[in-house]
Design a protein around this motif. Structure first.
Motif, PDB file in Angstrom:
ATOM      1  N   GLU A 166       5.048   3.257  10.861  1.00 51.89           N
ATOM      2  CA  GLU A 166       4.864   4.693  10.939  1.00 51.89           C
ATOM      3  C   GLU A 166       3.812   5.139   9.936  1.00 51.89           C
ATOM      4  O   GLU A 166       3.571   4.488   8.925  1.00 51.89           O
ATOM      5  CB  GLU A 166       6.193   5.402  10.641  1.00 51.89           C
ATOM      6  CG  GLU A 166       6.790   5.013   9.298  1.00 51.89           C
ATOM      7  CD  GLU A 166       8.215   5.523   9.124  1.00 51.89           C
ATOM      8  OE1 GLU A 166       8.775   6.015  10.112  1.00 51.89           O
ATOM      9  OE2 GLU A 166       8.724   5.448   8.003  1.00 51.89           O
ATOM     10  N   VAL A 167       3.153   6.257  10.243  1.00 52.12           N
ATOM     11  CA  VAL A 167       2.151   6.839   9.352  1.00 52.12           C
ATOM     12  C   VAL A 167       2.863   7.746   8.367  1.00 52.12           C
ATOM     13  O   VAL A 167       3.701   8.565   8.759  1.00 52.12           O
ATOM     14  CB  VAL A 167       1.098   7.645  10.153  1.00 52.12           C
ATOM     15  CG1 VAL A 167       0.100   8.282   9.217  1.00 52.12           C
ATOM     16  CG2 VAL A 167       0.400   6.732  11.141  1.00 52.12           C
ATOM     17  N   GLY A 168       2.560   7.584   7.064  1.00 52.10           N
ATOM     18  CA  GLY A 168       3.214   8.390   6.041  1.00 52.10           C
ATOM     19  C   GLY A 168       2.687   9.814   6.007  1.00 52.10           C
ATOM     20  O   GLY A 168       1.988  10.276   6.906  1.00 52.10           O
ATOM     21  N   LYS A 169       3.002  10.506   4.942  1.00 50.29           N
ATOM     22  CA  LYS A 169       2.564  11.886   4.787  1.00 50.29           C
ATOM     23  C   LYS A 169       1.452  11.984   3.749  1.00 50.29           C
ATOM     24  O   LYS A 169       1.366  11.196   2.823  1.00 50.29           O
ATOM     25  CB  LYS A 169       3.739  12.767   4.383  1.00 50.29           C
ATOM     26  CG  LYS A 169       4.809  12.858   5.482  1.00 50.29           C
ATOM     27  CD  LYS A 169       5.909  13.801   5.095  1.00 50.29           C
ATOM     28  CE  LYS A 169       6.933  13.927   6.223  1.00 50.29           C
ATOM     29  NZ  LYS A 169       8.015  14.873   5.878  1.00 50.29           N
ATOM     30  N   SER A 170       0.625  12.983   3.940  1.00 48.50           N
ATOM     31  CA  SER A 170      -0.484  13.184   3.002  1.00 48.50           C
ATOM     32  C   SER A 170       0.043  13.717   1.687  1.00 48.50           C
ATOM     33  O   SER A 170       1.200  14.082   1.552  1.00 48.50           O
ATOM     34  CB  SER A 170      -1.491  14.169   3.606  1.00 48.50           C
ATOM     35  OG  SER A 170      -0.886  15.444   3.767  1.00 48.50           O
ATOM     36  N   TYR A 184      -4.404   5.079   7.423  1.00 49.62           N
ATOM     37  CA  TYR A 184      -3.472   5.490   6.373  1.00 49.62           C
ATOM     38  C   TYR A 184      -3.235   4.378   5.356  1.00 49.62           C
ATOM     39  O   TYR A 184      -3.163   4.618   4.158  1.00 49.62           O
ATOM     40  CB  TYR A 184      -2.150   5.911   7.004  1.00 49.62           C
ATOM     41  CG  TYR A 184      -1.093   6.295   5.989  1.00 49.62           C
ATOM     42  CD1 TYR A 184      -1.111   7.533   5.359  1.00 49.62           C
ATOM     43  CD2 TYR A 184      -0.078   5.400   5.640  1.00 49.62           C
ATOM     44  CE1 TYR A 184      -0.163   7.869   4.413  1.00 49.62           C
ATOM     45  CE2 TYR A 184       0.882   5.727   4.695  1.00 49.62           C
ATOM     46  CZ  TYR A 184       0.827   6.976   4.084  1.00 49.62           C
ATOM     47  OH  TYR A 184       1.767   7.313   3.158  1.00 49.62           O
ATOM     48  N   HIS A 185      -3.124   3.144   5.832  1.00 51.26           N
ATOM     49  CA  HIS A 185      -2.764   2.055   4.941  1.00 51.26           C
ATOM     50  C   HIS A 185      -3.957   1.335   4.317  1.00 51.26           C
ATOM     51  O   HIS A 185      -3.838   0.809   3.199  1.00 51.26           O
ATOM     52  CB  HIS A 185      -1.900   1.018   5.685  1.00 51.26           C
ATOM     53  CG  HIS A 185      -0.507   1.469   5.973  1.00 51.26           C
ATOM     54  ND1 HIS A 185      -0.131   2.067   7.151  1.00 51.26           N
ATOM     55  CD2 HIS A 185       0.627   1.422   5.210  1.00 51.26           C
ATOM     56  CE1 HIS A 185       1.147   2.357   7.118  1.00 51.26           C
ATOM     57  NE2 HIS A 185       1.648   1.974   5.952  1.00 51.26           N
ATOM     58  N   PHE A 186      -5.113   1.279   5.020  1.00 45.56           N
ATOM     59  CA  PHE A 186      -6.158   0.370   4.560  1.00 45.56           C
ATOM     60  C   PHE A 186      -7.546   0.986   4.385  1.00 45.56           C
ATOM     61  O   PHE A 186      -8.448   0.294   3.908  1.00 45.56           O
ATOM     62  CB  PHE A 186      -6.265  -0.817   5.543  1.00 45.56           C
ATOM     63  CG  PHE A 186      -4.991  -1.583   5.697  1.00 45.56           C
ATOM     64  CD1 PHE A 186      -4.562  -2.441   4.695  1.00 45.56           C
ATOM     65  CD2 PHE A 186      -4.200  -1.439   6.837  1.00 45.56           C
ATOM     66  CE1 PHE A 186      -3.384  -3.152   4.835  1.00 45.56           C
ATOM     67  CE2 PHE A 186      -3.024  -2.147   6.979  1.00 45.56           C
ATOM     68  CZ  PHE A 186      -2.603  -3.011   5.975  1.00 45.56           C
ATOM     69  N   ASN A 187      -7.731   2.251   4.763  1.00 42.64           N
ATOM     70  CA  ASN A 187      -9.057   2.837   4.637  1.00 42.64           C
ATOM     71  C   ASN A 187      -9.381   3.147   3.175  1.00 42.64           C
ATOM     72  O   ASN A 187      -8.675   3.916   2.517  1.00 42.64           O
ATOM     73  CB  ASN A 187      -9.163   4.117   5.483  1.00 42.64           C
ATOM     74  CG  ASN A 187     -10.558   4.705   5.425  1.00 42.64           C
ATOM     75  OD1 ASN A 187     -11.539   4.041   5.731  1.00 42.64           O
ATOM     76  ND2 ASN A 187     -10.632   5.963   4.995  1.00 42.64           N
TER      77      ASN A 187
END
Length: 513
Positions: A166-170, A184-187
């Motif tokens: 899942e994509v986390g929150k900003s 979200y995880h690697f950029n």
């Protein structure tokens, strides 16, 4: 991310969350070193979980030795879970090595040279599309693992399974719908952070694998009964007895101990127990329903008052019944003497006689023993009567199938066909007809004729007919000179069985090597 129950694992995940938040503020040497510490700790944890999981897999093997039928389906799923988790784990390990290589590799101390490199993770995971590929693999693995969980536990596992995609929150606390899972995880994250994130996913895989195989192992005995009470049980040799038959009752408590002998009374009679089991014997008399009753008394485990458990069991005493059975099976064969046993409970064997309805005859050999000879396929009925008090009474009948003796198997030596060593074939004298796995001993077939054809390299096809089990004389020299690569055909085989009927057998072929 669901936090596991293990305190060490909880601490690792909390440190990971804290460092991820700090990373958004500043990429200092201290933060990079902290990520290294967390990554090393996760790797250590992964090793510990792997060892723990192996213990469970070993337990599956032990359970298979005890009860393969019950354990087998769950072990098969556990093995599939193990293989799928390993494949995903190894794939991530490969991604970690690729990112480290893109960041300059390792230095002489085994440390990542470009720990702060922001481009390497982005190139590998986003530009080279390894991120979406990893996401798809993790989604597939999660679904596969959840498929092995019992339906009643699946909803809870869907919430608690550590492996979540899942994509986390900003940082503002609102979900960023524009960010993909990979972004979200690697950029634009430091190499050491990307490696730590990947280690974290490996850890999730290991923990998820552990949760699923634990559930599968628990399922092995999930349906087993758990006994917490003691009660007596009784086993009779029969609940339907004839007048004059002996009643035998085995009495114990369930579950009983072979080292503690209970005190047993039956119909007021004290029964001595051996290895926890008592046996009561009595002669059945009087037609109708009867019963036995009594108590089983056990000494208290804690030294207190003995505990007594009452029981009652009923049985029936009835009139005579007849038993007709084929000693071999419920089939009568043509051409052989079929042994039959006939008995009638409560009636002397010498007062019993039998007749056969159908094509054949039945002969009494001794008390209760008969021989039946039949001559044509179909059905035959054996009728039993007895002389009781000077009157002939019908005691029953039984229908049997009448069949011919099965076809034999053709053999040259001990070979039924196919590949045979030339040296072994050359010393054979002819063809045999072997009746395999037949219930009657001494029943055999005679070979009365066959044709032999020989294909030899560089020679013309040779053929000969035999009127006995032995190879024809005109082919004797050719058979003695057979070589590897030659082929021998045997067809038009005629055999004569115990019923006197000549049968034609299928052709067979031998390829010499």
């Amino acid at each position: 991310m669901a936090l596991p129950k293990d305190p060490r694992q909880k601490m690792i995940n909390i440190m990971y969350l804290v460092l991820t938040a700090m990373l958004a503020l500043n990429v200092s040497a201290e933060i990079l070193n902290a990520f290294t510490i967390v990554n090393n700790s996760i790797n250590t944890s992964n090793g510990s979980i792997t060892e723990k999981n192996q213990v469970v897999y070993d337990q599956f093997v032990k359970q298979m030795e005890k009860d393969a039928a019950k354990t087998g389906p769950f072990k098969q799923k556990a093995d599939l879970a193990k293989a799928a988790a390993k494949e995903a784990f190894d794939y991530i390990e490969g991604l970690k090595k690729t990112i480290i290589t893109e960041a300059g590799g390792l230095d002489e101390h085994g440390e990542i040279k470009g720990m702060s490199d922001l481009d390497a993770p982005t190139r590998v995971m986003e530009n080279n599309k390894k991120g979406p590929e990893l996401e798809a693999k993790l989604v597939a693995l999660r679904n596969q693992l959840l498929s092995y969980v019992t339906p009643k536990d699946k909803a809870a596992f869907e919430k608690s399974l550590p492996l979540k995609i899942e994509v986390g929150k900003s940082s503002s606390g609102h979900g960023d719908s524009k960010k993909t899972w990979t972004t979200y995880h690697f950029n634009m994250v430091p190499t050491i952070a990307a490696v730590t994130i990947l280690s974290k996913f490996q850890n999730d895989i290991k923990n998820s694998e552990a949760a699923v195989i634990d559930n599968l192992f628990d399922q092995i005995s999930a349906d087993d009964f758990k006994f917490d009470k003691i009660r007596p049980f009784i086993s009779l040799n029969s609940k339907n007895l004839m007048d004059g038959q002996e009643l035998v009752a085995s009495i114990a408590v369930g579950a009983y101990s072979s080292t503690v002998n209970p005190s047993i009374t039956v119909n007021g009679q004290t029964i001595e127990a051996h290895e926890g089991l008592g046996t009561f014997r009595a002669t059945a008399s009087g037609i109708g329903e009867k019963s036995i009753s009594g108590t089983v008394t056990l000494p208290s485990p804690n030294g207190g008052e003995p505990q007594s458990f009452p029981f009652t069991e009923t049985y029936n005493v009835g009139a005579s019944s007849t038993s007709i059975s084929a000693d071999k099976m419920n089939v009568l064969y043509i051409g052989v003497q079929n042994p039959i046993s006939i008995s009638a409970a409560g009636v002397p064997a010498e007062s019993v006689s039998a007749s056969l309805s159908g094509s054949g005859s039945i002969t009494k050999k001794s008390a209760g023993t008969y021989v039946v000879n039949v001559s044509s396929p179909g059905k035959a009925v054996i009728n039993v009567v007895a002389n009781i008090d000077g009157k002939t009474r019908s005691l029953g009948q039984k229908e049997f199938r009448v069949k011919r003796v099965p076809d034999p198997t053709l053999q040259v030596g001990t070979y039924k066909g196919g590949s045979v060593k030339a040296a072994e074939f050359r010393i054979q004298l002819g063809v045999r007809a072997v009746l395999e796995d037949f219930e009657f001993e001494g029943v055999k077939y005679d070979v009365v004729g066959f044709r032999v054809g020989i294909e030899s390299r560089g020679k013309e096809y040779q053929e000969g007919d035999a009127s006995s089990p032995y190879f024809p004389a005109n082919l004797a020299a050719s058979i003695r000179s057979l070589r590897p690569g030659d082929i021998v055909h045997i067809d038009n085989v005629k055999v004569k069985g115990p019923d006197g009927v000549v049968r034609t057998m299928p052709s067979t072929m031998y390829k010499l090597n």
